[in-house]
Design an enzyme around this catalytic site. Structure first.
Site, PDB file in Angstrom:
ATOM      1  N   CYS A 208       0.663  -1.415   0.191  1.00 43.02           N
ATOM      2  CA  CYS A 208       0.057  -0.056   0.103  1.00 43.02           C
ATOM      3  C   CYS A 208       0.918   1.106   0.049  1.00 43.02           C
ATOM      4  O   CYS A 208       0.654   2.123  -0.804  1.00 43.02           O
ATOM      5  CB  CYS A 208      -1.017  -0.130   1.258  1.00 43.02           C
ATOM      6  SG  CYS A 208      -1.810   1.551   1.391  1.00 43.02           S
TER       7      CYS A 208
ATOM      8  N   CYS B  99      -1.515   1.784  -2.984  1.00 44.80           N
ATOM      9  CA  CYS B  99      -2.550   2.862  -2.819  1.00 44.80           C
ATOM     10  C   CYS B  99      -1.872   4.429  -2.923  1.00 44.80           C
ATOM     11  O   CYS B  99      -2.381   5.241  -3.410  1.00 44.80           O
ATOM     12  CB  CYS B  99      -3.269   2.567  -1.363  1.00 44.80           C
ATOM     13  SG  CYS B  99      -3.489   0.747  -0.883  1.00 44.80           S
TER      14      CYS B  99
ATOM     15  N   LYS C 184      -0.139   5.443  -6.172  1.00 51.36           N
ATOM     16  CA  LYS C 184      -1.015   5.168  -7.215  1.00 51.36           C
ATOM     17  C   LYS C 184      -2.043   6.441  -6.976  1.00 51.36           C
ATOM     18  O   LYS C 184      -2.228   7.246  -7.955  1.00 51.36           O
ATOM     19  CB  LYS C 184      -1.980   3.995  -6.962  1.00 51.36           C
ATOM     20  CG  LYS C 184      -2.748   3.891  -7.936  1.00 51.36           C
ATOM     21  CD  LYS C 184      -4.155   2.825  -7.630  1.00 51.36           C
ATOM     22  CE  LYS C 184      -4.751   3.233  -6.083  1.00 51.36           C
ATOM     23  NZ  LYS C 184      -5.704   1.989  -6.027  1.00 51.36           N
TER      24      LYS C 184
ATOM     25  N   TYR D  95      -9.521  -3.437 -11.083  1.00 52.07           N
ATOM     26  CA  TYR D  95      -9.591  -2.230 -10.800  1.00 52.07           C
ATOM     27  C   TYR D  95      -8.233  -1.447 -10.882  1.00 52.07           C
ATOM     28  O   TYR D  95      -7.907  -0.453 -11.344  1.00 52.07           O
ATOM     29  CB  TYR D  95     -10.066  -2.065  -9.475  1.00 52.07           C
ATOM     30  CG  TYR D  95      -9.010  -2.606  -8.101  1.00 52.07           C
ATOM     31  CD1 TYR D  95      -7.957  -1.687  -7.788  1.00 52.07           C
ATOM     32  CD2 TYR D  95      -9.136  -3.989  -7.759  1.00 52.07           C
ATOM     33  CE1 TYR D  95      -7.212  -2.086  -6.598  1.00 52.07           C
ATOM     34  CE2 TYR D  95      -8.478  -4.326  -6.992  1.00 52.07           C
ATOM     35  CZ  TYR D  95      -7.410  -3.361  -6.277  1.00 52.07           C
ATOM     36  OH  TYR D  95      -6.527  -3.907  -5.308  1.00 52.07           O
TER      37      TYR D  95
ATOM     38  N   GLU E  54      -7.509   1.489 -13.297  1.00 54.26           N
ATOM     39  CA  GLU E  54      -7.052   2.836 -12.826  1.00 54.26           C
ATOM     40  C   GLU E  54      -5.631   3.302 -13.681  1.00 54.26           C
ATOM     41  O   GLU E  54      -5.718   4.440 -13.710  1.00 54.26           O
ATOM     42  CB  GLU E  54      -6.718   2.454 -11.335  1.00 54.26           C
ATOM     43  CG  GLU E  54      -7.683   2.280 -10.290  1.00 54.26           C
ATOM     44  CD  GLU E  54      -7.655   1.935  -8.837  1.00 54.26           C
ATOM     45  OE1 GLU E  54      -8.585   2.244  -8.110  1.00 54.26           O
ATOM     46  OE2 GLU E  54      -6.481   1.374  -8.734  1.00 54.26           O
TER      47      GLU E  54
ATOM     48  N   HIS F 171     -28.071  21.032  -1.131  1.00 58.52           N
ATOM     49  CA  HIS F 171     -28.051  21.873  -2.609  1.00 58.52           C
ATOM     50  C   HIS F 171     -27.204  22.969  -3.105  1.00 58.52           C
ATOM     51  O   HIS F 171     -27.129  23.999  -1.790  1.00 58.52           O
ATOM     52  CB  HIS F 171     -29.683  21.773  -2.903  1.00 58.52           C
ATOM     53  CG  HIS F 171     -29.826  22.482  -4.341  1.00 58.52           C
ATOM     54  ND1 HIS F 171     -29.891  21.717  -5.397  1.00 58.52           N
ATOM     55  CD2 HIS F 171     -30.106  23.668  -4.684  1.00 58.52           C
ATOM     56  CE1 HIS F 171     -30.233  22.275  -6.423  1.00 58.52           C
ATOM     57  NE2 HIS F 171     -30.076  23.549  -5.913  1.00 58.52           N
TER      58      HIS F 171
ATOM     59  N   GLU G 296     -26.984  14.790  -3.515  1.00 60.58           N
ATOM     60  CA  GLU G 296     -28.281  15.124  -3.039  1.00 60.58           C
ATOM     61  C   GLU G 296     -29.158  14.095  -3.923  1.00 60.58           C
ATOM     62  O   GLU G 296     -30.051  13.841  -3.334  1.00 60.58           O
ATOM     63  CB  GLU G 296     -28.481  16.584  -3.293  1.00 60.58           C
ATOM     64  CG  GLU G 296     -28.735  17.035  -4.789  1.00 60.58           C
ATOM     65  CD  GLU G 296     -29.125  18.443  -4.863  1.00 60.58           C
ATOM     66  OE1 GLU G 296     -30.517  18.586  -4.312  1.00 60.58           O
ATOM     67  OE2 GLU G 296     -28.507  19.163  -5.267  1.00 60.58           O
TER      68      GLU G 296
END
Length: 452
Positions: free
Chosen positions: A43, A48, A51, A178, A182, A435, A440
């Protein structure tokens, strides 16, 4: 029997470091830890963290154009890979030092060497030293897997991508998971011409079909060539690059070929099988819900167990192990409703069941909205986001939430709290919207788009 250590951890990644630190600082254990490479594991050093920093870097390429649409006089030059890489390496050095400092402050003894298991209570270092321990924790993680085929030696993996002397002009990414997706987005954002081959029908297998289709379409619109139903037969080195011969009969040339076709547990050569520790078909260490192997004194956490291969899960497993064995607080890592994010462009955030899995389980309602977000619509970009909820007809609980949008990873972390708590669709409905935001939509989806 007197042991040299109460706990000896093999592996200095996220899971091993957390277990060692908690066992020592909170459990009062005498702890040793061996790491043959750099502290921090996949990681921090080659996963992670670097990356995500590359994801950030790749996102700036479109910002000047967007800024112009918003009235700014702005332009951006070329990407300086050596400059970025140097800064990245300094940051990884800082993080590794922080990991070492944390362990030392907790009283953990660090051994910078490869360790193997001699018997149920003995580890041996590559230096020749041996130590006894009441408990041994295997936390050796995983590694990128490249299949054997003619010319496979010409391929690189995600391990090497961070250290390239220069970026390729033409890159082929092989794989549809992934990591492959990625890096296809990252390198494309840094100015590389990217093509992605995947042998399956659609990238991001295992994620919600509608969501992964949305991501794939967005990638294609941005200029990434995705070719599904395609695999590599062989790679051949040429004077001008790497020639790729594929199963669909095509013949193309690239400057580099990156394989991201899966990862394998780092369990080979540790001496586990000889002790009676069961390994799975792919080499994963088989453990029970307490992360304990068939040998009572030997435990394992993280990617080497191939349960859910995510850093936060490895950390939870390591912490639960330390609490159970040294803290007097029996704990099991919770592997249910674990959220995840794919840092493509746009990002995909997911928690709970996909629509496909949910409808196999029970009758469901699907609430979804796809729309152009305000920021990119004003800039004239065609980007669309997707907000999707999977709801049980019987219990009204939200079984799954899937978001494809900028910063979907941040959004899904918050939505995951509600899903983990068992929130119903009506709980979402009575939450007042913020908003104007993209998210939302999650609390204003009134009518199901379909039932199943």
């Amino acid at each position: 029997m007197d042991f040299d250590y109460d706990l000896f951890v093999i592996g200095g990644g996220s899971g091993g470091v957390r277990a060692a630190r908690i066992a020592a600082s909170e459990g009062g254990a005498k702890v040793g830890l061996a790491e043959e490479s750099r502290m921090g594991g996949t990681c921090v050093i080659r996963g992670c963290v670097p990356k995500k920093l590359m994801v950030f870097a790749s996102g700036y390429s479109t910002m000047a154009e967007d800024a112009q649409a918003y009235g700014w006089t702005a332009q951006i030059g070329g990407f300086d890979w050596p400059r970025f890489r140097g800064h990245l390496e300094k940051e990884l050095d800082r993080l590794e030092a922080a990991y070492r400092g944390t362990l030392k402050n907790a009283g953990v003894t660090i051994h910078d060497a490869r360790a193997t298991v001699e018997d149920a209570h003995t580890v041996k270092l590559a230096s020749g030293e041996s130590f006894t321990a009441k408990h041994i924790l295997i936390a050796t993680g995983g590694r990128p897997f490249v299949p054997e085929f003619p010319g496979c030696e010409h391929a690189i993996t995600s391990n090497e991508i961070f250290h390239l002397p220069e970026l390729p002009k033409r890159l082929l990414v092989v794989g549809g998971g992934y990591i492959a997706s990625e890096f296809a987005c990252i390198l494309h954002g840094l100015g590389v011409e990217v093509c992605q081959y995947y042998r399956g029908a659609q990238i991001l297998r295992g994620f919600d079909d509608e969501a992964r289709g949305h991501v794939a379409n967005a990638m294609i619109e941005r200029g990434i060539r995705i070719r599904c139903g395609t695999d590599v037969i062989r790679l051949e080195k040429s004077l001008t690059g790497i020639r790729v011969i594929s199963t669909d009969g095509s013949d193309a040339e690239f400057d580099a070929v990156m394989y991201a076709t899966g990862r394998a547990p780092n369990s080979a050569g540790l001496g586990l099988e000889a002790l009676g520790v069961e390994l799975g078909r792919h080499g994963q260490v088989i453990v029970d819900e307490w992360s304990q192997t068939d040998v009572p004194s030997i435990f394992a956490v993280g990617d080497v167990t191939d349960r859910i291969n995510l850093t936060p899960v490895a950390i939870r497993e390591g912490h639960a192990f330390a609490d159970t064995v040294f803290g007097g607080k029996p704990s099991k890592a919770d592997h249910e409703l674990v959220p995840s994010a794919v840092f493509t462009q746009p990002e995909l955030g997911s928690v709970g069941l996909t629509e496909e899995a949910a409808r196999e389980q029970e009758p469901i309602e699907v609430y979804a909205a796809a729309f152009r977000p305000m920021q990119s619509a004003f800039a004239g970009r065609p980007d669309r986001v997707l907000m999707k909820l999977i709801v049980s007809i019987e219990t009204r609980k939200v079984l799954g939430c899937h978001i494809v949008a900028p910063n979907a990873g941040e959004l899904i972390q918050l939505a995951a709290i509600a899903v983990k708590m068992g929130a119903t669709k009506e709980d979402f409905d009575r939450t007042v919207a913020v908003h104007p935001t993209m998210s939302e939509e999650l609390v204003t989806l009134r009518k199901p788009v379909r039932t199943a």
